[in-house]
Design a protein around this motif. Structure first.
Motif, PDB file in Angstrom:
ATOM      1  N   ARG A  74       0.954  -1.390   0.137  1.00  0.00           N
ATOM      2  CA  ARG A  74       0.170   0.122   0.049  1.00  0.00           C
ATOM      3  C   ARG A  74       0.906   1.174   0.103  1.00  0.00           C
ATOM      4  NH1 ARG A  74      -3.270  -3.454  -1.001  1.00  0.00           N
ATOM      5  NH2 ARG A  74      -5.224  -3.737  -0.159  1.00  0.00           N
ATOM      6  N   LEU A  75       0.420   2.178  -0.499  1.00  0.00           N
ATOM      7  CA  LEU A  75       0.981   3.449  -0.767  1.00  0.00           C
ATOM      8  C   LEU A  75       0.080   4.655  -0.469  1.00  0.00           C
ATOM      9  CD1 LEU A  75       3.306   5.574  -1.706  1.00  0.00           C
ATOM     10  CD2 LEU A  75       2.441   5.107  -4.157  1.00  0.00           C
ATOM     11  N   TYR A  76       0.424   5.487   0.883  1.00  0.00           N
ATOM     12  CA  TYR A  76      -0.629   6.607   1.316  1.00  0.00           C
ATOM     13  C   TYR A  76       0.087   7.807   1.278  1.00  0.00           C
ATOM     14  CZ  TYR A  76      -2.464   2.275   3.516  1.00  0.00           C
ATOM     15  OH  TYR A  76      -2.937   0.855   3.518  1.00  0.00           O
ATOM     16  N   PRO A  77      -0.721   8.768   0.888  1.00  0.00           N
ATOM     17  CA  PRO A  77      -0.032  10.295   1.030  1.00  0.00           C
ATOM     18  C   PRO A  77      -0.026  10.627   2.653  1.00  0.00           C
ATOM     19  CG  PRO A  77      -2.035  10.379   0.336  1.00  0.00           C
ATOM     20  CD  PRO A  77      -2.106   8.877   0.261  1.00  0.00           C
ATOM     21  N   SER A  78       0.968  11.336   2.906  1.00  0.00           N
ATOM     22  CA  SER A  78       0.809  11.861   4.376  1.00  0.00           C
ATOM     23  C   SER A  78       1.226  13.051   4.730  1.00  0.00           C
ATOM     24  CB  SER A  78       1.893  10.849   4.906  1.00  0.00           C
ATOM     25  OG  SER A  78       3.371  11.131   4.651  1.00  0.00           O
ATOM     26  N   SER A  79       1.244  13.539   5.958  1.00  0.00           N
ATOM     27  CA  SER A  79       1.481  14.852   6.611  1.00  0.00           C
ATOM     28  C   SER A  79       3.007  14.558   6.993  1.00  0.00           C
ATOM     29  CB  SER A  79       0.676  15.411   7.389  1.00  0.00           C
ATOM     30  OG  SER A  79       0.512  14.797   8.672  1.00  0.00           O
ATOM     31  N   ILE A  80       3.831  15.562   7.147  1.00  0.00           N
ATOM     32  CA  ILE A  80       5.199  15.334   7.767  1.00  0.00           C
ATOM     33  C   ILE A  80       5.185  16.549   8.625  1.00  0.00           C
ATOM     34  CG2 ILE A  80       5.861  14.062   5.655  1.00  0.00           C
ATOM     35  CD1 ILE A  80       7.316  16.616   4.872  1.00  0.00           C
ATOM     36  N   PRO A  81       6.554  16.379   9.727  1.00  0.00           N
ATOM     37  CA  PRO A  81       6.579  17.604  10.488  1.00  0.00           C
ATOM     38  C   PRO A  81       6.957  18.861   9.740  1.00  0.00           C
ATOM     39  CG  PRO A  81       8.064  15.604  11.241  1.00  0.00           C
ATOM     40  CD  PRO A  81       7.204  15.341  10.015  1.00  0.00           C
ATOM     41  N   VAL A  82       6.486  20.056  10.504  1.00  0.00           N
ATOM     42  CA  VAL A  82       6.594  21.342  10.136  1.00  0.00           C
ATOM     43  C   VAL A  82       8.034  22.050   9.907  1.00  0.00           C
ATOM     44  CG1 VAL A  82       4.353  21.969  10.778  1.00  0.00           C
ATOM     45  CG2 VAL A  82       6.381  22.385  12.397  1.00  0.00           C
ATOM     46  N   SER A  83       8.897  21.409  10.760  1.00  0.00           N
ATOM     47  CA  SER A  83      10.233  21.721  10.884  1.00  0.00           C
ATOM     48  C   SER A  83      11.343  20.684  11.042  1.00  0.00           C
ATOM     49  CB  SER A  83      10.396  23.038  11.911  1.00  0.00           C
ATOM     50  OG  SER A  83      10.183  22.394  13.211  1.00  0.00           O
ATOM     51  N   ALA A  84      12.550  20.821  10.948  1.00  0.00           N
ATOM     52  CA  ALA A  84      13.647  19.794  11.271  1.00  0.00           C
ATOM     53  C   ALA A  84      13.735  19.736  12.597  1.00  0.00           C
ATOM     54  CB  ALA A  84      14.968  20.504  10.520  1.00  0.00           C
ATOM     55  N   GLU A  85      13.487  20.756  13.543  1.00  0.00           N
ATOM     56  CA  GLU A  85      13.796  20.374  14.893  1.00  0.00           C
ATOM     57  C   GLU A  85      12.558  19.451  15.351  1.00  0.00           C
ATOM     58  OE1 GLU A  85      12.986  23.972  13.996  1.00  0.00           O
ATOM     59  OE2 GLU A  85      14.874  23.803  13.281  1.00  0.00           O
TER      60      GLU A  85
ATOM     61  N   LYS B 103      -4.257  18.850   5.984  1.00  0.00           N
ATOM     62  CA  LYS B 103      -2.740  18.759   6.538  1.00  0.00           C
ATOM     63  C   LYS B 103      -2.186  17.465   5.570  1.00  0.00           C
ATOM     64  CE  LYS B 103      -3.416  19.672  11.520  1.00  0.00           C
ATOM     65  NZ  LYS B 103      -3.104  19.328  12.791  1.00  0.00           N
ATOM     66  N   ILE B 104      -3.015  16.749   5.029  1.00  0.00           N
ATOM     67  CA  ILE B 104      -2.338  15.630   4.347  1.00  0.00           C
ATOM     68  C   ILE B 104      -1.677  16.253   2.953  1.00  0.00           C
ATOM     69  CG2 ILE B 104      -2.608  13.245   3.054  1.00  0.00           C
ATOM     70  CD1 ILE B 104      -3.275  13.164   6.274  1.00  0.00           C
ATOM     71  N   GLY B 105      -0.428  15.776   2.814  1.00  0.00           N
ATOM     72  CA  GLY B 105       0.493  16.274   1.814  1.00  0.00           C
ATOM     73  C   GLY B 105       1.243  17.439   2.155  1.00  0.00           C
ATOM     74  N   ARG B 106       1.179  17.751   3.503  1.00  0.00           N
ATOM     75  CA  ARG B 106       1.716  19.163   3.809  1.00  0.00           C
ATOM     76  C   ARG B 106       2.765  19.132   4.958  1.00  0.00           C
ATOM     77  NH1 ARG B 106      -3.065  23.613   3.483  1.00  0.00           N
ATOM     78  NH2 ARG B 106      -3.524  23.284   1.242  1.00  0.00           N
ATOM     79  N   LYS B 107       3.629  20.038   5.353  1.00  0.00           N
ATOM     80  CA  LYS B 107       4.301  20.058   6.412  1.00  0.00           C
ATOM     81  C   LYS B 107       3.255  20.730   7.449  1.00  0.00           C
ATOM     82  CE  LYS B 107       8.940  20.852   4.312  1.00  0.00           C
ATOM     83  NZ  LYS B 107      10.309  21.702   4.554  1.00  0.00           N
ATOM     84  N   SER B 108       2.760  19.920   8.363  1.00  0.00           N
ATOM     85  CA  SER B 108       1.778  20.205   9.239  1.00  0.00           C
ATOM     86  C   SER B 108       1.723  19.605  10.766  1.00  0.00           C
ATOM     87  CB  SER B 108       0.432  20.215   8.572  1.00  0.00           C
ATOM     88  OG  SER B 108       0.351  18.775   8.182  1.00  0.00           O
ATOM     89  N   SER B 109       2.547  18.915  11.002  1.00  0.00           N
ATOM     90  CA  SER B 109       2.602  17.979  12.054  1.00  0.00           C
ATOM     91  C   SER B 109       3.553  18.680  13.019  1.00  0.00           C
ATOM     92  CB  SER B 109       2.886  16.496  11.887  1.00  0.00           C
ATOM     93  OG  SER B 109       4.160  15.923  11.785  1.00  0.00           O
ATOM     94  N   ASN B 110       3.426  17.952  14.271  1.00  0.00           N
ATOM     95  CA  ASN B 110       4.354  18.381  15.350  1.00  0.00           C
ATOM     96  C   ASN B 110       5.500  17.227  15.550  1.00  0.00           C
ATOM     97  OD1 ASN B 110       4.034  21.003  17.061  1.00  0.00           O
ATOM     98  ND2 ASN B 110       1.932  20.142  16.523  1.00  0.00           N
ATOM     99  N   GLY B 111       5.701  16.343  14.618  1.00  0.00           N
ATOM    100  CA  GLY B 111       6.603  15.214  14.681  1.00  0.00           C
ATOM    101  C   GLY B 111       6.090  14.135  14.160  1.00  0.00           C
ATOM    102  N   CYS B 112       4.869  13.792  14.306  1.00  0.00           N
ATOM    103  CA  CYS B 112       4.040  12.516  13.832  1.00  0.00           C
ATOM    104  C   CYS B 112       3.814  12.505  12.211  1.00  0.00           C
ATOM    105  CB  CYS B 112       2.950  12.405  14.684  1.00  0.00           C
ATOM    106  SG  CYS B 112       2.848  12.124  16.284  1.00  0.00           S
TER     107      CYS B 112
END
Length: 200
Positions: free
Chosen positions: A91-102, A167-176
């Motif tokens: 399976r292949l799913y689009p996801s959100s990712i953390p907003v910053s490197a920190e 939020k999906i497909g964007r830099k929008s999470s706090n780490g998850c």
């Protein structure tokens, strides 16, 4: 082009990608031929690993085996890949990712707990950055973790759903790593305690 139109166009693209990407492939039907640009995953060198866009991947550059199944979270392409232990499911799913490197953590971990209808509480660091946030949100339609959550061996890190599909497909999470609720529900059904996870 108006902002509203750009947003609609992007949303249509993400929705289409989700519909296409979440389609399951059986191992015999998925062409797993290596391509010239692929190299073995090196956690210390982001430039030499495969950084292609959202597309099907082979598990072999990233895992030595598929024992207990495998999940690859690729922050570059903002995609989550899942392979079952017997290779019958991909399976292949689009996801959100953390907003910053920190807020970003990469490396190998595993699923240690599965929760349907998770509650949510901000971490101490989140409370410092956002003191207006509530200290606790019970399960339900407004829960930031969505309908299902896979807890990882790293404290505070999850692969989970979301109540906010923007939020999906964007830099929008706090780490998850966030997925559409329908996708995390499916992945939740496939994954088990001990499923290996690699975040790159």
């Amino acid at each position: 082009m108006t902002r509203a139109f750009r947003g609609l166009d992007r949303r249509s693209f993400v929705t289409s990608a989700a519909a296409l990407g979440a389609v399951g492939f059986s191992a015999p039907g998925l062409a797993q031929t290596p391509d010239a640009g692929r190299v073995q995953y090196d956690p210390n060198d982001d430039q030499t690993r495969n950084i292609s866009s959202f597309r099907a991947q082979d598990w072999k550059p990233y895992f030595t085996s598929l024992r207990n199944g495998a999940i690859l979270c690729d922050y570059t392409s903002r995609a989550v890949h899942y392979w079952s232990e017997d290779e019958s499911i991909y399976r292949l799913y689009p996801s959100s990712i953390p907003v910053s490197a920190e807020l970003t953590r990469k490396g190998r971990t595993e699923v240690i707990k599965k929760v349907e209808g998770p509650s949510w509480a901000p971490t101490p660091d989140m409370r410092k950055r956002n003191p207006e946030w509530p200290p606790f949100v019970p399960p339900g339609p407004d829960n930031p973790l969505g309908t299902h959550a896979l807890y990882l061996s790293w404290q505070y890190y999850r692969i989970h759903g979301t109540h906010d599909t923007r939020k999906i497909g964007r830099k929008s999470s706090n780490g998850c790593v966030g997925l559409y609720n329908e996708h995390i529900k499916e992945l939740f059904g496939y994954a088990k305690i001990g499923t290996q996870v690699l975040i790159i």
